[in-house]
Design a protein around this motif. Structure first.
Motif, PDB file in Angstrom:
ATOM      1  N   THR A  29      24.109  11.777-119.047  1.00 39.07           N
ATOM      2  CA  THR A  29      24.898  11.106-118.016  1.00 39.07           C
ATOM      3  C   THR A  29      24.867   9.602-118.263  1.00 39.07           C
ATOM      4  O   THR A  29      23.789   9.015-118.397  1.00 39.07           O
ATOM      5  CB  THR A  29      24.327  11.403-116.614  1.00 39.07           C
ATOM      6  N   PRO A  30      26.031   8.943-118.329  1.00 37.60           N
ATOM      7  CA  PRO A  30      26.037   7.482-118.516  1.00 37.60           C
ATOM      8  C   PRO A  30      25.297   6.785-117.377  1.00 37.60           C
ATOM      9  O   PRO A  30      25.372   7.205-116.226  1.00 37.60           O
ATOM     10  CB  PRO A  30      27.532   7.129-118.492  1.00 37.60           C
ATOM     11  N   ARG A  31      24.569   5.724-117.750  1.00 34.25           N
ATOM     12  CA  ARG A  31      23.803   4.961-116.763  1.00 34.25           C
ATOM     13  C   ARG A  31      23.656   3.529-117.237  1.00 34.25           C
ATOM     14  O   ARG A  31      23.841   3.219-118.403  1.00 34.25           O
ATOM     15  CB  ARG A  31      22.444   5.584-116.498  1.00 34.25           C
ATOM     16  N   HIS A  32      23.282   2.642-116.308  1.00 37.33           N
ATOM     17  CA  HIS A  32      23.065   1.234-116.602  1.00 37.33           C
ATOM     18  C   HIS A  32      21.919   1.127-117.611  1.00 37.33           C
ATOM     19  O   HIS A  32      20.837   1.663-117.390  1.00 37.33           O
ATOM     20  CB  HIS A  32      22.725   0.495-115.299  1.00 37.33           C
ATOM     21  N   THR A  33      22.172   0.443-118.728  1.00 38.06           N
ATOM     22  CA  THR A  33      21.190   0.325-119.808  1.00 38.06           C
ATOM     23  C   THR A  33      21.090  -1.133-120.225  1.00 38.06           C
ATOM     24  O   THR A  33      22.101  -1.815-120.357  1.00 38.06           O
ATOM     25  CB  THR A  33      21.603   1.204-121.007  1.00 38.06           C
ATOM     26  N   LEU A  34      19.863  -1.596-120.424  1.00 34.95           N
ATOM     27  CA  LEU A  34      19.590  -2.990-120.787  1.00 34.95           C
ATOM     28  C   LEU A  34      18.918  -3.049-122.161  1.00 34.95           C
ATOM     29  O   LEU A  34      18.063  -2.214-122.475  1.00 34.95           O
ATOM     30  CB  LEU A  34      18.643  -3.629-119.768  1.00 34.95           C
ATOM     31  N   PHE A  35      19.284  -4.062-122.950  1.00 34.55           N
ATOM     32  CA  PHE A  35      18.711  -4.300-124.274  1.00 34.55           C
ATOM     33  C   PHE A  35      18.172  -5.731-124.300  1.00 34.55           C
ATOM     34  O   PHE A  35      18.876  -6.651-123.890  1.00 34.55           O
ATOM     35  CB  PHE A  35      19.779  -4.135-125.367  1.00 34.55           C
ATOM     36  N   TYR A  36      16.953  -5.918-124.831  1.00 32.91           N
ATOM     37  CA  TYR A  36      16.277  -7.218-124.758  1.00 32.91           C
ATOM     38  C   TYR A  36      16.105  -7.853-126.134  1.00 32.91           C
ATOM     39  O   TYR A  36      15.630  -7.202-127.075  1.00 32.91           O
ATOM     40  CB  TYR A  36      14.891  -7.036-124.125  1.00 32.91           C
ATOM     41  N   PHE A  37      16.469  -9.142-126.225  1.00 33.19           N
ATOM     42  CA  PHE A  37      16.330  -9.918-127.455  1.00 33.19           C
ATOM     43  C   PHE A  37      15.593 -11.225-127.150  1.00 33.19           C
ATOM     44  O   PHE A  37      15.838 -11.856-126.118  1.00 33.19           O
ATOM     45  CB  PHE A  37      17.710 -10.277-128.024  1.00 33.19           C
ATOM     46  N   TYR A  38      14.720 -11.635-128.087  1.00 28.09           N
ATOM     47  CA  TYR A  38      13.963 -12.877-127.951  1.00 28.09           C
ATOM     48  C   TYR A  38      14.045 -13.658-129.253  1.00 28.09           C
ATOM     49  O   TYR A  38      14.204 -13.077-130.324  1.00 28.09           O
ATOM     50  CB  TYR A  38      12.482 -12.574-127.641  1.00 28.09           C
ATOM     51  N   GLY A  55      31.893  -5.234-125.863  1.00 31.15           N
ATOM     52  CA  GLY A  55      31.956  -4.633-124.538  1.00 31.15           C
ATOM     53  C   GLY A  55      30.700  -4.736-123.694  1.00 31.15           C
ATOM     54  O   GLY A  55      30.619  -4.134-122.624  1.00 31.15           O
ATOM     55  N   PHE A  56      29.712  -5.498-124.147  1.00 32.26           N
ATOM     56  CA  PHE A  56      28.474  -5.655-123.378  1.00 32.26           C
ATOM     57  C   PHE A  56      28.575  -6.858-122.451  1.00 32.26           C
ATOM     58  O   PHE A  56      29.213  -7.855-122.778  1.00 32.26           O
ATOM     59  CB  PHE A  56      27.281  -5.870-124.320  1.00 32.26           C
ATOM     60  N   LEU A  57      27.931  -6.777-121.306  1.00 38.42           N
ATOM     61  CA  LEU A  57      27.714  -7.940-120.462  1.00 38.42           C
ATOM     62  C   LEU A  57      26.492  -8.645-121.019  1.00 38.42           C
ATOM     63  O   LEU A  57      25.560  -7.985-121.506  1.00 38.42           O
ATOM     64  CB  LEU A  57      27.455  -7.525-119.014  1.00 38.42           C
ATOM     65  N   THR A  70      26.914   0.442-119.612  1.00 35.96           N
ATOM     66  CA  THR A  70      26.729   1.761-119.013  1.00 35.96           C
ATOM     67  C   THR A  70      27.036   2.774-120.100  1.00 35.96           C
ATOM     68  O   THR A  70      28.124   2.739-120.694  1.00 35.96           O
ATOM     69  CB  THR A  70      27.675   1.954-117.809  1.00 35.96           C
ATOM     70  N   MET A  71      26.058   3.632-120.398  1.00 35.37           N
ATOM     71  CA  MET A  71      26.205   4.570-121.507  1.00 35.37           C
ATOM     72  C   MET A  71      25.233   5.732-121.369  1.00 35.37           C
ATOM     73  O   MET A  71      24.223   5.613-120.682  1.00 35.37           O
ATOM     74  CB  MET A  71      25.942   3.857-122.837  1.00 35.37           C
ATOM     75  N   PRO A  72      25.516   6.859-122.052  1.00 29.90           N
ATOM     76  CA  PRO A  72      24.514   7.921-122.139  1.00 29.90           C
ATOM     77  C   PRO A  72      23.412   7.475-123.101  1.00 29.90           C
ATOM     78  O   PRO A  72      23.653   6.626-123.967  1.00 29.90           O
ATOM     79  CB  PRO A  72      25.285   9.118-122.700  1.00 29.90           C
ATOM     80  N   VAL A  73      22.221   8.030-122.937  1.00 28.88           N
ATOM     81  CA  VAL A  73      21.101   7.646-123.801  1.00 28.88           C
ATOM     82  C   VAL A  73      20.495   8.843-124.543  1.00 28.88           C
ATOM     83  O   VAL A  73      19.388   8.747-125.069  1.00 28.88           O
ATOM     84  CB  VAL A  73      20.008   6.876-123.014  1.00 28.88           C
ATOM     85  N   ASP A  74      21.243   9.969-124.597  1.00 32.15           N
ATOM     86  CA  ASP A  74      20.772  11.087-125.411  1.00 32.15           C
ATOM     87  C   ASP A  74      20.773  10.624-126.876  1.00 32.15           C
ATOM     88  O   ASP A  74      21.439   9.642-127.227  1.00 32.15           O
ATOM     89  CB  ASP A  74      21.655  12.318-125.210  1.00 32.15           C
ATOM     90  N   GLU A  75      20.029  11.310-127.722  1.00 34.43           N
ATOM     91  CA  GLU A  75      19.839  10.837-129.097  1.00 34.43           C
ATOM     92  C   GLU A  75      21.152  10.637-129.846  1.00 34.43           C
ATOM     93  O   GLU A  75      21.358   9.618-130.504  1.00 34.43           O
ATOM     94  CB  GLU A  75      18.942  11.801-129.882  1.00 34.43           C
ATOM     95  N   ALA A  76      22.072  11.585-129.747  1.00 36.27           N
ATOM     96  CA  ALA A  76      23.333  11.494-130.500  1.00 36.27           C
ATOM     97  C   ALA A  76      24.153  10.278-130.067  1.00 36.27           C
ATOM     98  O   ALA A  76      24.737   9.593-130.903  1.00 36.27           O
ATOM     99  CB  ALA A  76      24.141  12.769-130.326  1.00 36.27           C
ATOM    100  N   CYS A 101      16.475   1.908-119.056  1.00 39.90           N
ATOM    101  CA  CYS A 101      17.596   2.436-118.273  1.00 39.90           C
ATOM    102  C   CYS A 101      17.052   3.127-117.037  1.00 39.90           C
ATOM    103  O   CYS A 101      15.863   3.388-116.922  1.00 39.90           O
ATOM    104  CB  CYS A 101      18.412   3.421-119.109  1.00 39.90           C
ATOM    105  N   ALA A 102      17.979   3.432-116.157  1.00 42.85           N
ATOM    106  CA  ALA A 102      17.631   4.177-114.947  1.00 42.85           C
ATOM    107  C   ALA A 102      17.476   5.660-115.293  1.00 42.85           C
ATOM    108  O   ALA A 102      18.081   6.149-116.241  1.00 42.85           O
ATOM    109  CB  ALA A 102      18.742   4.014-113.914  1.00 42.85           C
ATOM    110  N   VAL A 103      16.658   6.345-114.528  1.00 40.25           N
ATOM    111  CA  VAL A 103      16.543   7.796-114.633  1.00 40.25           C
ATOM    112  C   VAL A 103      17.691   8.409-113.840  1.00 40.25           C
ATOM    113  O   VAL A 103      17.945   8.008-112.710  1.00 40.25           O
ATOM    114  CB  VAL A 103      15.188   8.296-114.071  1.00 40.25           C
TER     115      VAL A 103
END
Length: 106
Positions: A29-38, A55-57, A70-76, A101-103
């Motif tokens: 199921t697509p959900r809010h997902t965050l990626f962190y860079f430093y 397409g990322f904020l 917002t995206m699915p996070v399954d492996e594929a 991401c959110a559960v």
């Protein structure tokens, strides 16, 4: 060294998915997902420009950037995005610290 980093992120991704699965979340199921860079403050502008075009904020300040989508996070679904994050980090000489991401359970 690049292979070790790739394996490390693949292992971390699998650990996050395992934690989601323990809570009944398949990741499809697509959900809010965050990626962190430093890294160096000057390097973040180019990352943000490329990420916005993809397409990322983007948000952050100083030596940190957070990409949101917002995206699915399954492996594929997730593996190509994870690889892209690692590629962007290498291209802009930043450290990709992972994601969260959110559960979502149905």
């Amino acid at each position: 060294m690049e292979t070790a980093a790739l394996t490390s992120h693949e292992e971390k991704d699998a650990m996050v998915r395992a934690a989601l699965a323990e809570q009944g979340d398949s990741g499809i199921t697509p959900r809010h997902t965050l990626f962190y860079f430093y890294g160096e403050e000057e390097a973040h502008g180019d990352l943000c420009e490329v990420a916005r075009r993809a397409g990322f904020l983007t948000r952050g300040q100083g030596d940190m950037t957070v990409l949101e989508t917002t995206m699915p996070v399954d492996e594929a679904s997730f593996s190509p995005v994870s690889a892209m994050m690692q590629t962007w980090a290498a291209a802009f000489q930043l450290d990709y610290d992972g994601w969260e991401c959110a559960v979502v359970t149905n």
